[in-house]
Design a protein around this motif. Structure first.
Motif, short mmCIF file in Angstrom:
data_model
loop_
_atom_site.label_atom_id
_atom_site.label_comp_id
_atom_site.label_asym_id
_atom_site.label_seq_id
_atom_site.Cartn_x
_atom_site.Cartn_y
_atom_site.Cartn_z
N LEU A 26 27.83 39.85 32.09
CA LEU A 26 29.18 39.62 32.29
C LEU A 26 29.99 40.23 30.80
CD1 LEU A 26 29.95 36.15 33.97
CD2 LEU A 26 30.07 38.55 35.23
N ALA A 27 29.25 39.96 29.77
CA ALA A 27 29.84 40.48 28.62
C ALA A 27 29.57 41.86 28.66
CB ALA A 27 28.88 39.82 27.31
N MET A 28 28.36 42.50 29.07
CA MET A 28 28.43 43.75 28.96
C MET A 28 29.54 44.60 30.04
SD MET A 28 24.17 43.76 29.59
CE MET A 28 23.91 45.24 30.30
N ILE A 29 29.71 44.00 30.99
CA ILE A 29 30.67 44.76 32.01
C ILE A 29 32.04 44.68 31.50
CG2 ILE A 29 31.58 44.76 34.42
CD1 ILE A 29 28.73 45.60 34.00
N ASN A 30 32.29 43.45 30.85
CA ASN A 30 33.72 43.26 30.13
C ASN A 30 34.03 44.55 29.07
OD1 ASN A 30 34.37 41.35 31.82
ND2 ASN A 30 33.83 39.49 30.60
N ILE A 31 32.65 44.57 28.46
CA ILE A 31 32.91 45.66 27.24
C ILE A 31 33.08 47.10 27.88
CG2 ILE A 31 31.58 46.88 25.29
CD1 ILE A 31 30.27 44.08 24.82
N CYS A 32 32.30 47.31 28.94
CA CYS A 32 32.65 48.44 29.88
C CYS A 32 34.17 48.71 30.38
CB CYS A 32 31.63 48.58 31.02
SG CYS A 32 29.83 49.00 30.26
N ARG A 33 34.57 47.62 30.72
CA ARG A 33 36.03 47.89 31.23
C ARG A 33 36.88 48.13 30.34
NH1 ARG A 33 34.66 42.36 34.80
NH2 ARG A 33 34.09 43.41 36.98
N ARG A 34 36.81 47.97 29.20
CA ARG A 34 37.66 48.35 28.21
C ARG A 34 37.84 49.99 28.03
NH1 ARG A 34 34.86 45.47 22.80
NH2 ARG A 34 35.14 43.01 23.54
N LEU A 35 36.98 50.52 28.67
CA LEU A 35 36.81 51.89 28.92
C LEU A 35 36.95 52.54 30.16
CD1 LEU A 35 33.66 52.95 26.70
CD2 LEU A 35 36.19 53.09 25.87
N TRP A 36 36.63 51.77 31.19
CA TRP A 36 36.72 52.21 32.49
C TRP A 36 37.09 51.06 33.40
CZ3 TRP A 36 31.74 52.87 30.06
CH2 TRP A 36 31.32 54.16 29.67
N ASP A 37 37.85 51.60 34.48
CA ASP A 37 38.34 50.58 35.46
C ASP A 37 37.20 50.39 36.51
OD1 ASP A 37 39.56 48.92 37.41
OD2 ASP A 37 40.85 50.48 37.98
N VAL A 38 36.35 49.32 36.41
CA VAL A 38 35.25 49.16 37.13
C VAL A 38 35.04 47.71 37.82
CG1 VAL A 38 33.89 51.02 35.89
CG2 VAL A 38 33.67 48.61 35.05
N GLN A 39 34.48 47.85 38.88
CA GLN A 39 34.27 46.43 39.68
C GLN A 39 32.94 46.30 40.34
OE1 GLN A 39 36.01 43.65 39.85
NE2 GLN A 39 37.85 44.76 38.57
N LEU A 40 31.93 45.71 39.98
CA LEU A 40 30.62 45.56 40.28
C LEU A 40 30.31 44.59 41.30
CD1 LEU A 40 30.42 47.32 37.60
CD2 LEU A 40 28.05 46.57 37.70
N SER A 41 29.49 44.76 42.25
CA SER A 41 29.32 43.91 43.39
C SER A 41 28.32 42.61 42.78
CB SER A 41 28.69 44.37 44.39
OG SER A 41 27.18 44.81 43.99
N SER A 42 28.14 41.65 43.23
CA SER A 42 27.34 40.51 42.87
C SER A 42 25.80 41.02 43.07
CB SER A 42 27.57 39.14 43.73
OG SER A 42 27.17 39.44 45.04
#
Length: 224
Positions: A175-191
């Motif tokens: 979750l931390a990895m994806i939250n950092i990515c969201r600072r740059l890109w609008d992304v939603q990952l599936s479960s």
């Protein structure tokens, strides 16, 4: 390197301003990624104030640590391996695999430091809480930051959250990895994608465990 990896080099320090300085570049960038600060250009303004000098020394050690780490064979080798493993999990998203692998390696190092009891998050937060906020404010202003309110708003939130201890859990690392990515890109990952990433970093941590301390020793030998 991430917060706890930088703290590792100052873990025996009794100087909270130095400890704050060693993570201040990342704290500041998290508060506002569009603003850059270059304290070395303002060094002549710091005078002989011991607290400001400690903050600055910590900042310099942070930059030296990142410079050596990001140019090491350890970094190149493991980020390449993680990139290969993680690429299928983020297929169809805007996330750059090289960026995700970089984050993954740094967070895994923090995880391993915690799991091997080489650092403890409570000690880290106690040091940050003891740092002189007035001197931190003055340091930033001397570096050309005219309004520091945004930084302390973020810093207060960071201190309240106390989230770094959650790095012991691999699902929280994901979750931390994806939250950092969201600072740059609008992304939603599936479960399913999140589970895939968690499985990958769980396995990779087992490979790293027992083999990660030499990079810390190498960096320590280069720090001034």
């Amino acid at each position: 390197m991430n917060f706890l990896s930088h703290y590792y080099f100052e873990r025996y320090s009794r100087n909270p301003d130095l400890v704050l300085g060693c993570v201040l570049p990342d704290l500041f960038k998290n508060a506002d990624r569009d603003t850059n600060v270059f304290p070395q250009k303002h060094e002549d303004l710091f005078g002989n104030n011991p607290k400001i000098q400690s903050i600055y020394h910590g900042w310099v050690r942070h930059m030296e640590t990142d410079r050596y780490f990001h140019n090491s064979s350890f970094f190149y080798g493991h980020t390449h391996e993680l990139k290969v493993l993680l690429t299928p999990a983020i297929a169809g998203t805007l996330i750059r695999p090289s960026f995700l692998s970089h984050i993954a390696l740094e967070l895994l190092l923090d995880h391993l430091l915690l799991e091997n009891k080489l650092v403890h998050e409570s000690d880290f937060y106690e040091c940050l809480a003891a740092a002189d906020r007035a001197m931190t404010d003055r340091f930033l202003r001397l570096c050309g930051v005219s309004d520091t309110a945004f930084f302390f708003t973020y810093f207060n939130s960071f201190m309240r959250a106390h989230y770094i201890g959650s790095y012991r859990r691999f699902d929280q690392l994901t979750l931390a990895m994806i939250n950092i990515c969201r600072r740059l890109w609008d992304v939603q990952l599936s479960s399913e994608q999140l589970d895939q990433i968690t499985a990958i970093i769980t396995r990779y941590a087992s490979e790293l465990d027992g083999n990660f301390l030499p990079i810390f020793d190498d960096i320590q030998s280069h720090l001034s």
